[in-house]
Each structure stands twice: as C-alpha cells, then as structure tokens.
Enzyme design. Sequence first.
Site, PDB file in Angstrom:
ATOM      1  N   GLU A 228       0.826  -1.200   0.000  1.00 24.04           N
ATOM      2  CA  GLU A 228       0.000   0.000   0.000  1.00 24.04           C
ATOM      3  C   GLU A 228       0.866   1.259   0.000  1.00 24.04           C
ATOM      4  OE1 GLU A 228      -4.095  -1.491   2.036  1.00 24.04           O
ATOM      5  OE2 GLU A 228      -2.664  -0.590   3.376  1.00 24.04           O
TER       6      GLU A 228
ATOM      7  N   CYS B 284       6.530  -6.726   7.416  1.00 25.36           N
ATOM      8  CA  CYS B 284       7.643  -6.211   8.209  1.00 25.36           C
ATOM      9  C   CYS B 284       8.076  -7.292   9.185  1.00 25.36           C
ATOM     10  CB  CYS B 284       7.205  -4.961   8.974  1.00 25.36           C
ATOM     11  SG  CYS B 284       8.587  -4.125   9.800  1.00 25.36           S
TER      12      CYS B 284
ATOM     13  N   CYS C  87       6.524  -4.732  15.789  1.00 21.91           N
ATOM     14  CA  CYS C  87       6.220  -3.769  16.858  1.00 21.91           C
ATOM     15  C   CYS C  87       4.785  -4.034  17.316  1.00 21.91           C
ATOM     16  CB  CYS C  87       6.365  -2.334  16.353  1.00 21.91           C
ATOM     17  SG  CYS C  87       8.071  -1.946  15.861  1.00 21.91           S
TER      18      CYS C  87
ATOM     19  N   CYS D 131       3.517   8.538   1.313  1.00 24.59           N
ATOM     20  CA  CYS D 131       4.051   7.596   2.291  1.00 24.59           C
ATOM     21  C   CYS D 131       4.261   6.268   1.580  1.00 24.59           C
ATOM     22  CB  CYS D 131       3.030   7.476   3.428  1.00 24.59           C
ATOM     23  SG  CYS D 131       3.548   6.321   4.693  1.00 24.59           S
TER      24      CYS D 131
ATOM     25  N   CYS E   7      -1.232   5.919   9.875  1.00 21.82           N
ATOM     26  CA  CYS E   7       0.008   5.260  10.320  1.00 21.82           C
ATOM     27  C   CYS E   7      -0.311   3.934  10.994  1.00 21.82           C
ATOM     28  CB  CYS E   7       0.719   6.080  11.383  1.00 21.82           C
ATOM     29  SG  CYS E   7       1.132   7.714  10.910  1.00 21.82           S
TER      30      CYS E   7
ATOM     31  N   CYS F 147       1.602  -2.077  15.862  1.00 25.95           N
ATOM     32  CA  CYS F 147       1.557  -1.802  14.423  1.00 25.95           C
ATOM     33  C   CYS F 147       0.919  -2.966  13.678  1.00 25.95           C
ATOM     34  CB  CYS F 147       2.971  -1.562  13.902  1.00 25.95           C
ATOM     35  SG  CYS F 147       3.022  -1.277  12.112  1.00 25.95           S
TER      36      CYS F 147
END
Length: 376
Positions: free
Chosen positions: A98, A118, A122, A111, A346, A125
Amino acid sequence: MTLHTPAHKINLLGLDRKAMQDFFVSVGEKPYRAEQVLKWIHFNGAEDFQAMTNLSKALRQKLCETAQITPPQVIYEKAAADGTYKWLLRLADGNCIETVFIPEKTRGTLCISSQVGCILNCDFCSTGKQGFNRNLSTAEIISQLWIAVRKLSKMNGVHDHAVTNVVMMGMGEPLLNFDNVIPALHLMLDDFAYGLSKRRVTVSTAGVVPAMYQLRAATDVALAVSLHAPNDELRNQLVPLNKKYPLDELMTVCREYFKDDSRRSITMEYVMLAGVNDTPEHARQLIKILSGVRAKMNLIPFNPFPHTDYQRSDTETINRFRDILMKAGLNTTIRRTRGDDIDAACGQLVGQVKDRTRRNERYLRSAKQKVVGGNN
Ligand code: SAH
C-alpha cells in the site's frame, strides 16, 4: 502496460543515474543517454520507449529488445473524506503493498513502503501482525512515486495534488532493505528524476543502529526515529528491535547523526498509547534520554486495528504530555490523523502479504482465543 514481459529484460524503473549509465555502456551506448531516459521515465512518466522521441529509432528498438519499464499493477484506489488517497499495488509475485498520499495546504506527502510486510513486529503496528514476505526491489519502491505522480497529475487542480515530500513510513523497515532503498532515494533527489529536496525526503527507522551510520554516510535525507518509549524495559516490549539495539546505542547515533549540520534535527516519532507510555513520568524520562540530541518530537495518536488491545490516549493526556516536553524546550507537534476512514493512517497499512513467518496465523489464533475466553 505489458504484464508478461520476458524476465531477462532489465526493468529500467529500478536504475538510479549511476546504474542507468552502466546499463547504457553495457549495451554499447554513451553514458549521457542515462539522463535522457531518466527524464523520460520519471519526469515525463513514460512507459513506452517509442515515446522517447529524442532517441534514434535504432536505439528505441534496442531498448525494446533489452529493457522494460514495468511498474506494479494498481489494484484499487481509495479516496478518504479528507482528501487522502490510498493505492493497493500488486507486485509480479502476487504480493500487494500500500502507498498513501496525504495532501495538505502547502505540501503533498507520499508515504511509501519498503518491504512486503515487516519483520520487526512492533506490538502496536498492524503491518507487523501481517508477517513478512520479502524486501521490495528498487523498482518496486520508486514505482510507488512514479504511479502516484502520474495518477495525481491526471486529476483536476494539479497544484493541490503534487507530491512535494516523500516519507518512508509505509510498510516495512527501510534500513533492513538498505541496498534497494539507497538507489530509490537517489532517484527521489535526482534532478533528472523527481528533484525533491533532501529535507523533504524522510527515512523512518525503528532504530537499526549500524545501518543508521551507513545511511548518514550514503545520503543526507531527513531522518525520523520511531522511539515510542523512554526506557528499555518498555521499549523492549513495544519495539522488540530494542533488545538488539538498546536506547543508549540509539541515542548515541542520534547525537552524532547531524553533528556536522547544526540546522538539522531528527524527528522522534512517539505513538500515544493510553496508560502505556503517556504519563508525565514518561515525558520526564523522555526529556532525560534526549539530552544532547537535536530532536523534534512528533506525537502520533494511536490508530487502532482489528484485535489490538491498545487504545489511543485521550486528547487531554496527549496535550499534557506535549506541554511537559515543550516546557523543557523540546519542539513537539501532534500528528493529525489522516485517512483513517480508509485504513490509510500510520500503522494501518497491511497490503496482502504472503506471510512466510506464520506470524499472522499466530496473531489471529491468539485473537480468537481471547474472544473465546471472553465468552466463557
Ligand atoms: N519501520 C519504520 C517505518 C514504518 S512505521 C519505522 O518503524 O519507523 C511508520 C510510523 O508509524 C512509525 O513511527 C510507526 O511506529 C508508526 N505506527 C505504527 N503503527 C501505528 C499505529 N497503529 N498507530 C499510529 N502510529 C503507528
């Protein structure tokens, strides 16, 4: 757009100026062709060699035979009520990523993602919960900008839509994909490609300390660090990478990062999680660890996603936190949440990751257990 281009053809989207020069030399051409072709691809948005009218017919033919310009496919485009756009892009191997565009009065920020999923996981997230598949290639990274610029320039009111800033804050950890990210950054800054100012291109990292030293040596784009906690105990929990590169090492590289340029500072990102990292005591600890670091604080109200236990700190708490930091002389802003109605905010970017870590499966299983447990 040709989707089934033979794999042996080199994808010119992934070549920065140096690599493009090497390519032209390798096919028996003069290096200055690199600048012409970069301009066609990135400045004019060309994807067809026949459009490159300042190249001879013979050279265009040679390029058709040896090279391709193949971006990922745009699967869909979503517009949020606040003007934010999100594109889902399908890569050649079926993974999806995305990319988000955030227009503001005086700038437009894109962005972009650096990895499929990933690896860092975290805790707050959603990208981390999707697991990880692979690094993006340079072509796949820069294509996000290439696609956004083309899409936006076709919309009405071009001036409101131009990309002036790029932040590497989409999916993935850019500094764990260093070799592919650096040429993409070169293209963003190159006057024959996007010509963005080094202050308007930002790499965001969770703190891969050795790669931060390498980044500083390789390019002088802006740096953002995902801090999120003021002590190791809490940061180990929120950002597991902290166990490998604890806060004293991270703060050391931050102190040194722009030491040769006193006008520049690092943006410290700090997600505001209710009751977790948002007390006045946390703010005071933060002030202490940041002593000697030229930093701007950016407080990010937490954006929720399915099955998470975290909650956003309330406005009063966030303002109080900011006031404590400001009083200590730390320039602090609160990030306005954008595009959350289309899951473009975010930490809400998920794409479609063919997870190789089975983390997503474990995450969903534990979420299900929680629900079942709650019903008992
Ligand atoms: N891996 C890089 C870049 C991707 S994250 C990094 O860690 O910096 C981009 C920013 O969004 C980071 O500061 C990240 O911590 C923050 N973020 C992640 N999830 C979030 C969420 N659910 N709500 C608000 N911000 C989040």
